[in-house]
Design an enzyme around this catalytic site. Structure first.
Site, PDB file in Angstrom:
ATOM      1  N   GLU A 282       3.249 -17.164  19.236  1.00 21.59           N
ATOM      2  CA  GLU A 282       4.516 -17.379  18.543  1.00 21.59           C
ATOM      3  C   GLU A 282       4.386 -17.286  17.026  1.00 21.59           C
ATOM      4  O   GLU A 282       5.367 -17.133  16.325  1.00 21.59           O
ATOM      5  CB  GLU A 282       5.145 -18.728  18.940  1.00 21.59           C
ATOM      6  CG  GLU A 282       4.447 -19.963  18.392  1.00 21.59           C
ATOM      7  CD  GLU A 282       3.277 -20.391  19.263  1.00 21.59           C
ATOM      8  OE1 GLU A 282       2.669 -21.424  18.991  1.00 21.59           O
ATOM      9  OE2 GLU A 282       2.960 -19.662  20.223  1.00 21.59           O
ATOM     10  N   ASP A 324       0.644  17.201  -5.151  1.00 21.26           N
ATOM     11  CA  ASP A 324       0.663  18.232  -6.178  1.00 21.26           C
ATOM     12  C   ASP A 324      -0.705  18.233  -6.850  1.00 21.26           C
ATOM     13  O   ASP A 324      -1.533  17.348  -6.613  1.00 21.26           O
ATOM     14  CB  ASP A 324       1.769  17.926  -7.192  1.00 21.26           C
ATOM     15  CG  ASP A 324       2.133  19.135  -8.043  1.00 21.26           C
ATOM     16  OD1 ASP A 324       1.421  20.153  -7.958  1.00 21.26           O
ATOM     17  OD2 ASP A 324       3.119  19.057  -8.789  1.00 21.26           O
ATOM     18  N   ASP A 596      10.124  15.781  -5.843  1.00 20.43           N
ATOM     19  CA  ASP A 596       9.284  15.196  -4.790  1.00 20.43           C
ATOM     20  C   ASP A 596      10.037  14.190  -3.928  1.00 20.43           C
ATOM     21  O   ASP A 596       9.535  13.774  -2.880  1.00 20.43           O
ATOM     22  CB  ASP A 596       8.067  14.485  -5.419  1.00 20.43           C
ATOM     23  CG  ASP A 596       7.147  15.449  -6.136  1.00 20.43           C
ATOM     24  OD1 ASP A 596       6.895  16.536  -5.592  1.00 20.43           O
ATOM     25  OD2 ASP A 596       6.693  15.121  -7.240  1.00 20.43           O
TER      26      ASP A 596
END
Length: 846
Positions: A282, A324, A596
Site C-alpha cells: 500500500e 543536433d 525542436d
C-alpha cells in the site's frame, strides 16, 4: 473583461488604467496583491490537502475503514482502534513522504521558472511570469511562450502556434485591430493566449487576463502536453491488475473456508480483508514518489533538472539518443572564419553586408548572428549612417533573414540584405556580383561554381551561408515577395570545433547501450563531416528531401540503420522519432530551439538545456544546466538506479507478502484458529514497510546500470511466485514446529509466527535487493539501520506488556525464540541459493 478582443486598443488601455509603456512597478505590485499570481494550478496548500485525501482513496484503505466501523458496531473497540491507528499511521507515512517529494520537485522546478520581458516604468524588465498582472505590456519574440491572455498592440510577422488550445497544425499570424465579439477562439487574430508559443516575428501584447481567468484555465488544457500515459505508468497499472486478481482469489478462498469451518463471521471478514491488505504494497505510491524525487534531487546536484518525475524511468530505459550537433557534439561557440565573394576571395563588402543584417535583426537569437556581431565589434564596424527600415524575420521554411535599410547610397531607394542557408538564398538570385564588372547574370556556370565552393567548404566542416542584396524604390513595408531578383554577393564561413571530451562522452553512452543519431537542419556535407569526426558513419545519411519522398513504412526500416539525418525541418524531426519508436526503441531527443519542440514533445524523453528558448524548455522532460552529453550519460545511470530501486520494492515486498498470505490461507485448512489476527497482520505489514521507505537510498549493483530496464509483469509475477512459495515452504515448517513439536497455544503460536513473519520479510529485503551474494553487496546505511531497528522492535513487542495485551501477544520462551531464529536463518540460506539459480541464466547471458 467581456469580449476584450472586440474592443479598440485605446479603450482597453483606458479600461485597464495603463498605457502602451506598461505599468509602474508600484501599481503592478498592488494589482498582484488584488488578483493573485499568474498561475493556472492551485497553490501548495490545496496540493497538500489533495495528497492527504489521496491516501484515503485506495479501495483497500476504504475496506479497512469499513472493517473498523463494523468492529465499532459490534463493540469490538480495541480491534477498531488498532485498525484505525494502523490506517492512520500508514496513510500519514505515505502523505509525509509524498509531500516531501512534491515539495522537493517544486523547488527544483522553480529553478527553471519561466521568464518574460515586461515593460515596467517604461523600461523592459525580465520577470518571473507569475508576477505578470492585467495591464502589463509584454514584449514577445520567436521562441517565447505567451505568458498570459491579451491583445496584440504591435506586431511584425508575428506568427503564433495555438496547437495547445485549438489543435491547429500551422501557426497563425497575429495583427493589431479588433475582431468581432462573437469570433471563436481560432478567429481572434488580435489575441494571444497563455500556453501558446511564438514561432516567428515580434509582438507587443497588452495583458488582459492572467492565471485562472485565462482561456487555458477555462478549458482545463495542460500546457504543451496531452498527458499521455507513460511506460512507467502503464507498468504500475498492469502491476495493480496482477495484484487485484491474486488478491480476489486468496480473499474469497480464505473467507469461504472460514465460513465453512463455522468460525465467527466478523473475525473471518476482518482476517480476509487483512490478508488483502497484507498482499498489497500500500505504500507503493509513496515509495515511487520518494524514490523518484530522491533520484531527481541527486540528479539536480549533477546539473540535471527533472521536470516530470515519470520521465526518469524512460531516461534510464533509452537506447537511442537523437541530437543536433551544434553545442552538443561541437563546442557551440561559433566563430566567423571568413567572408568571401562568389569566387572565394576575401571580401570586406560581404562582411559589411553581413554585419548590417546581423546587427539590426531582432528575431530569433542564434550563434551565427552572434558570431558576426562579435567579429564586427572586434573590427570596430558599426551600422553607422545606415537606418533600418524593415525586417522580414527568419522562419524554418524560407531559412533566411532579410533586413531592409536606407543606406543613403541612392536617394529614394532602400537596400535589401538577405542572409541564410545557401540553397534558399541562391534560389532568390538572378544575378551575381563579379568584382569590377558589377552584377552579372547568375547563369548555370556561375551557379555550379558557387555550388562547388559551397560543397567543398562544407565537407571541410565549415557552416556556409549565402549573402544577397537587392535595391528597390523606397516603400513603407516589405514582405517575402520582395526576396526576388536578388544579387548573390558571396559566402560567410563559420566554424564550430568539436568538444574535447566528446569521444569519451559517446563511449560512455555506447557502454550504456545507447546509440547516437544526429538530426540537424544543417546541410549534409557539414553533418557528414561532424559525424565522421565523432565516429558516426557518414555514408548512412538521409536528407530532408529524401524523407519527403519516403513513405512511413520505408522510414520505419531505414531509421534504425541511418545515423545522420540532415537538412530536416521541425516536423520531419518528430517523424523520425516516431519511426524509431515504432520499431520498439525508447528514444531521447535533445534540442534547444523552436524547431525542436515537435520532436521534444513526441520523444519518450525530451531533453533540453537551461539556455534553450521557452517553448523547448517547457516541452522537455529533462533540462540540463549545461549542454554536455557526459552529464546526460550520468543522468541515464541515475535514472537506471532510481528505477532499479523502485523495482526492488515491488518485487521483494510482493514476493514476501505473497508467501505469507499463501501460508496463512493454507493454514486456515488445518489450524483450528486464525494463524494471525487481523490487527496482527496489519501491524506486520506496517512494520515491514518502514524500511522500504529507505530503499530510495540503496546502493545499486554496477552491472544493473549497464542495461536499460523495463516493467516486466511476467518477470515480477514469476519472481513473486518463486520466492513467495519458498517463503511459504518455510512458513509451513514453522507451523509444524510450533504446533506438532512445541504444541503452542493460540496466543503463543500467533506471537511466535508474527516474529518469524516480520523477520523473514526483513531478511529477504536484504537478500533479494541484489543479484550478487548478499554479503558482497552493501546496502545503504539508512536501509541497514532501519531494517535492524524494526527487527529489534518486532522481537520486543511480545514482551512489552501494554502492547502485547493490545495486539494479543504473549511472551515467547527463550528456547522457542531460538528455534524461530534458526528457521529464519535456514530461510535466508535457502533464498540466497534460490536467488543464484534464478538469476543464473541472466548472468550467463552477460
Amino acid at each position: 473583461m467581456q469580449a476584450y478582443w472586440s474592443k479598440a486598443t485605446d479603450a482597453l488601455l483606458a479600461a485597464l488604467s495603463t498605457s502602451a509603456a506598461g505599468l509602474s512597478q508600484e501599481e503592478a505590485q498592488q494589482r498582484l496583491g488584488r488578483v493573485g499570481e499568474n498561475r493556472v494550478t492551485e497553490g501548495n496548500g490545496a496540493g497538500a490537502l489533495r495528497l492527504l485525501l489521496r491516501q484515503y482513496s485506495s479501495p483497500l484503505v476504504l475496506i479497512l475503514i469499513f472493517g473498523a466501523c463494523t468492529s465499532i458496531v459490534v463493540r469490538e473497540w480495541t480491534d477498531a482502534a488498532i485498525i484505525l491507528l494502523i490506517v492512520a499511521g500508514s496513510t500519514f507515512l505515505g502523505f509525509t513522504q509524498e509531500y516531501r517529494a512534491s515539495e522537493a520537485i517544486r523547488r527544483l522546478r522553480e529553478r527553471l521558472a519561466l521568464k518574460a520581458c515586461v515593460l515596467r516604468d517604461g523600461e523592459p524588465r525580465t520577470l518571473d511570469t507569475r508576477y505578470i498582472v492585467p495591464g502589463d505590456v509584454v514584449l514577445l519574440s520567436a521562441g517565447n511562450l505567451v505568458p498570459a491572455d491579451g491583445i496584440v498592440i504591435e506586431a511584425r510577422d508575428f506568427l503564433v502556434s495555438q496547437a495547445a488550445l485549438t489543435g491547429e497544425s500551422f501557426p497563425v499570424e497575429k495583427t493589431p485591430g479588433p475582431t468581432p465579439a462573437e469570433a471563436p477562439l481560432p478567429m481572434r487574430t488580435n489575441a494571444v493566449f497563455l500556453g501558446t508559443s511564438v514561432r516567428s516575428g515580434t509582438g507587443r501584447v497588452l495583458v488582459v487576463a492572467t492565471g485562472p481567468s485565462t482561456e487555458l484555465a477555462r478549458i482545463a488544457t495542460d500546457i504543451a502536453r496531452a498527458g499521455a500515459e507513460t511506460q512507467f505508468e502503464r507498468g504500475i497499472r498492469s502491476f495493480g491488475y496482477l495484484l487485484t486478481r491474486i488478491m480476489m482469489v486468496i480473499v474469497l478462498f480464505v473467507f469461504t473456508i472460514n465460513l465453512f469451518l463455522h468460525r465467527p463471521l466478523l473475525d473471518s471478514l476482518l482476517f480476509a480483508v487483512a490478508l488483502a491488505v497484507g498482499l498489497t504494497p500500500e505504500l507503493l505510491p509513496a515509495i515511487v514518489s520518494v524514490t523518484l524525487s530522491a533520484g531527481a534531487r541527486h540528479m539536480a546536484g549533477r546539473g540535471v533538472i527533472v521536470r516530470r518525475l515519470e520521465a526518469m524511468e524512460n531516461l534510464g530505459g533509452i537506447d537511442i539518443l537523437c541530437t543536433d550537433k551544434t553545442g552538443t557534439l561541437t563546442k557551440g561557440v561559433v566563430e566567423l572564419s571568413a567572408a568571401v565573394d562568389g569566387a572565394g576571395a576575401p571580401s570586406d563588402e560581404v562582411f559589411r553586408l553581413a554585419a548590417i543584417n546581423s546587427q539590426l535583426e531582432t528575431g530569433i537569437a542564434n550563434p551565427l548572428d552572434a558570431a558576426v556581431v562579435e567579429s564586427a565589434r572586434r573590427r570596430g564596424l558599426q551600422p553607422g549612417a545606415v537606418t533600418k527600415v524593415d525586417e522580414i524575420p527568419y522562419d524554418f521554411q524560407r531559412k533566411r533573414l532579410t533586413i531592409v535599410v536606407d543606406d543613403g547610397a541612392s536617394p529614394g531607394t532602400h537596400l535589401i540584405v538577405t542572409k541564410g542557408a545557401f540553397d534558399t538564398v541562391i534560389a532568390c538570385c538572378t544575378h551575381a556580383r563579379a568584382g569590377e564588372r558589377g552584377a552579372v547574370p547568375f547563369d548555370g556556370y556561375l551557379q555550379e561554381k558557387a555550388r562547388d565552393y559551397y560543397r567543398a567548404r562544407s565537407a571541410e566542416g565549415f557552416r556556409v551561408l549565402g549573402v544577397a542584396t537587392r535595391r528597390l524604390g523606397a516603400k513603407a513595408r516589405y514582405d517575402r515577395r520582395d526576396e526576388a531578383e536578388m544579387v548573390f554577393e558571396g559566402f560567410l564561413e563559420f566554424f564550430d570545433p568539436l568538444k574535447e571530451d566528446i569521444e569519451a562522452s559517446l563511449a560512455t553512452l555506447a557502454r550504456l547501450g545507447i546509440s547516437l543519431k544526429i538530426i540537424t537542419g544543417d546541410n549534409r556535407y557539414v553533418a557528414a563531416h561532424v559525424g565522421k569526426a565523432v565516429g558516426v558513419d557518414p555514408a548512412r545519411l538521409l536528407t530532408g528531401q529524401q524523407l519527403n519522398d519516403m513513405r512511413d513504412e520505408a522510414l520505419w526500416h531505414l531509421a534504425e540503420r541511418t545515423q545522420i539525418f540532415a537538412e530536416v525541418d521541425p516536423q520531419q524531426k518528430a517523424r523520425i522519432v516516431r519511426a524509431l519508436q515504432r520499431r520498439g526503441h525508447v528514444v531521447a531527443f535533445m534540442g534547444d530551439g523552436i524547431n525542436d519542440a515537435p520532436a521534444l514533445h513526441v520523444a519518450d524523453v525530451g531533453v533540453s538545456v537551461d539556455q534553450a528558448v521557452d517553448v523547448a524548455r517547457e516541452t522537455a522532460d529533462i533540462v540540463l544546466l549545461e549542454r554536455d552529453l557526459g552529464v546526460l550519460g550520468q543522468g541515464v545511470v541515475d535514472g537506471r538506479h532510481t528505477f532499479a530501486n523502485t523495482l526492488k520494492y515491488v518485487a521483494i515486498t510482493t514476493s514476501a507478502n505473497f508467501g505469507n498470505m499463501v501460508s496463512m490461507a493454507v493454514a486456515t485448512l488445518f489450524i483450528p484458529f486464525l494463524p494471525l489476527l487481523a490487527k496482527q497482520i496489519l501491524l506486520n505489514n506496517f512494520l515491514s514497510d518502514i524500511p522500504s521507505i529507505a530503499i530510495s537510498t540503496d546502493n545499486v549493483d554496477p552491472e544493473t546500470a549497464q542495461t536499460a530496464q523495463r516493467w516486466d509483469i511476467r518477470r515480477i509475477q514469476s519472481f513473486m511466485i518463486v520466492f513467495g512459495l519458498i517463503s511459504t515452504a518455510f512458513d509451513l515448517v514453522a507451523f509444524f514446529v510450533l504446533l506438532a513439536v512445541f504444541e503452542t497455544s493460540e496466543p503463543l503460536f500467533q506471537s511466535a509466527w508474527f516474529v518469524i513473519s516480520v523477520l523473514t520479510e526483513l531478511a529477504v529485503l536484504l537478500v533479494l535487493r541484489t543479484h550478487l551474494p548478499a554479503w558482497s553487496s552493501k546496502p545503504s546505511r539508512l536501509l541497514a539501520t532501519s531494517t535492524a531497528l524494526v527487527a529489534v522492535l518486532a522481537v520486543s513487542l511480545p514482551y512489552i506488556g501494554f502492547v502485547a495485551g493490545l495486539f494479543g501477544f504473549t511472551p515467547i520462551p527463550g528456547h522457542l525464540l531460538a528455534v524461530s531464529f534458526a528457521i529464519v536463518a535456514l530461510y535466508v540460506g535457502a533464498t540466497e541459493l534460490a536467488k543464484r539459480l534464478y538469476f543464473a541464466p541472466a548472468t550467463r547471458g552477460r
